[in-house]
Design a protein around this motif. Sequence first.
Motif, PDB file in Angstrom:
ATOM      1  N   CYS A 159       0.850  -1.192   0.000  1.00  0.00           N
ATOM      2  CA  CYS A 159       0.000   0.000   0.000  1.00  0.00           C
ATOM      3  C   CYS A 159       0.887   1.244   0.000  1.00  0.00           C
ATOM      4  O   CYS A 159       2.109   1.147  -0.078  1.00  0.00           O
ATOM      5  CB  CYS A 159      -0.910  -0.014   1.211  1.00  0.00           C
ATOM      6  N   HIS A 166       0.271  -6.329   1.125  1.00  0.00           N
ATOM      7  CA  HIS A 166      -1.009  -6.886   1.571  1.00  0.00           C
ATOM      8  C   HIS A 166      -1.363  -8.042   0.639  1.00  0.00           C
ATOM      9  O   HIS A 166      -1.165  -7.937  -0.576  1.00  0.00           O
ATOM     10  CB  HIS A 166      -2.114  -5.838   1.475  1.00  0.00           C
ATOM     11  N   CYS A 201      -1.595  -2.638   9.677  1.00  0.00           N
ATOM     12  CA  CYS A 201      -0.853  -1.706   8.820  1.00  0.00           C
ATOM     13  C   CYS A 201      -1.331  -0.285   9.114  1.00  0.00           C
ATOM     14  O   CYS A 201      -2.515  -0.080   9.341  1.00  0.00           O
ATOM     15  CB  CYS A 201      -1.106  -2.066   7.361  1.00  0.00           C
TER      16      CYS A 201
HETATM   17 ZN    ZN Z   1      -1.222  -1.008   4.310  1.00  0.00          ZN
END
Ligand code: ZN
Length: 411
Positions: free
Chosen positions: A233, A240, A295
Amino acid sequence: MQMTDDTLDKIKTLLATIKEKSPFYAQKYASLDPRDVQDQASFEQLPLTTKDDLRNAYPLGLAAVPPEQITRIHSSSGTTGTPVIIPYTARDVEDWSLMFARCYEMAGITKHDRIHITPGYGLWTAGIGFQLGAERMGAMAIPMGPGNTDKQLQMMMDLGSTVLGATSSYALLLAEEIARRGIGDRIQLRKGVIGSERWGDRMRRRIADELGVELHDIYGLTEIYGPGIGINCEADEAMHVWDDYLYFEIIDPATGALLPDGESGELVITTLVKEGAPLIRYRTHDLTSFVPGPCPCGSPYPRIERLVGRSDDMIKVKGINIFPAHIEEALAATTHASSEYQVMIDHLDGKDIMTVFFETGATGADRVQAQKELKGIIRAKLSLSVVPKAVDLGDLPRSEKKTKRIFDNRY
Ligand code: ZN
């Protein structure tokens, strides 16, 4: 990782009919009843599926649906021997496109982007995966395929490509060419989605700097849909992965034993809803680890670290296990060393000699110093003495596909 109830339900559903649907698993599980799997622990007792198993099923032995439900096949490139053919149903292709579109979105790419796709089209899953995801999301796909640098750069300028899909070595080749021609201000790229190859930090920085883009690592393999099953990301380097379609485990590549979360090992994947060629506990040979905790981006999807290598890329020199990532880290820490390298291992006068060729722009004393530095870093990290050899920038081969960097000449 703890298996969720939703995952366990999907696995039980898959296993309930796998022997009826898949002649491949009927044979593989001849001596067991997969319906006995009722929890995570019993699932973990199932034998692993290997690439050799898949090769032996050539051509269509992996199919778990009648032939008329197969709408497409892909094949993994395999450098030696029989290829692996993976049959897909319409739903598999649809699921893949959804996962790939999710990757683009995770990377901050939108339908307003123009996606310049340079990986190859054909039996390989790369180009067509980038295309599927782009179309699903509604972005403009520019299906270039590899090669013809002049045309690539012309189209990139004329069409205002904003996203580059490429292997790391091809992205580097394009970045160098853009710099050489001085056309950087006419390129509108803002993101690079780089797949199918492990690559070092220095190379990453060079591509990002020279193209002026933010880079994302996309993960996938032909046996499991193709690229698009995971991506990093905008908040973090780790990738991910889509655990609503796939179940992930990490094992010790030598023993096959499961490893505790956070430890590095080989990624093993089970497809939860794949119809054409479901795979159960498939060994990817990709080395990574689970990243514990949430995250910063807030996404609920679990993360795996960037790949550090392949378990079959590991080479043993003087009793020490070496991965390409080790060499890349050492180069990244060496002043004046570029990211391009080649390693040759020879057996001379009764001992192993490992020579590390690396590119540098430095000359004279700086060049000698770079060699010394690299040798020292590798010795400190790996307790291994290597022969460092600096060469000029551009001297080592680039390739549009995967660049082979380690040559073992001992056998
Ligand atoms: Zn992330």
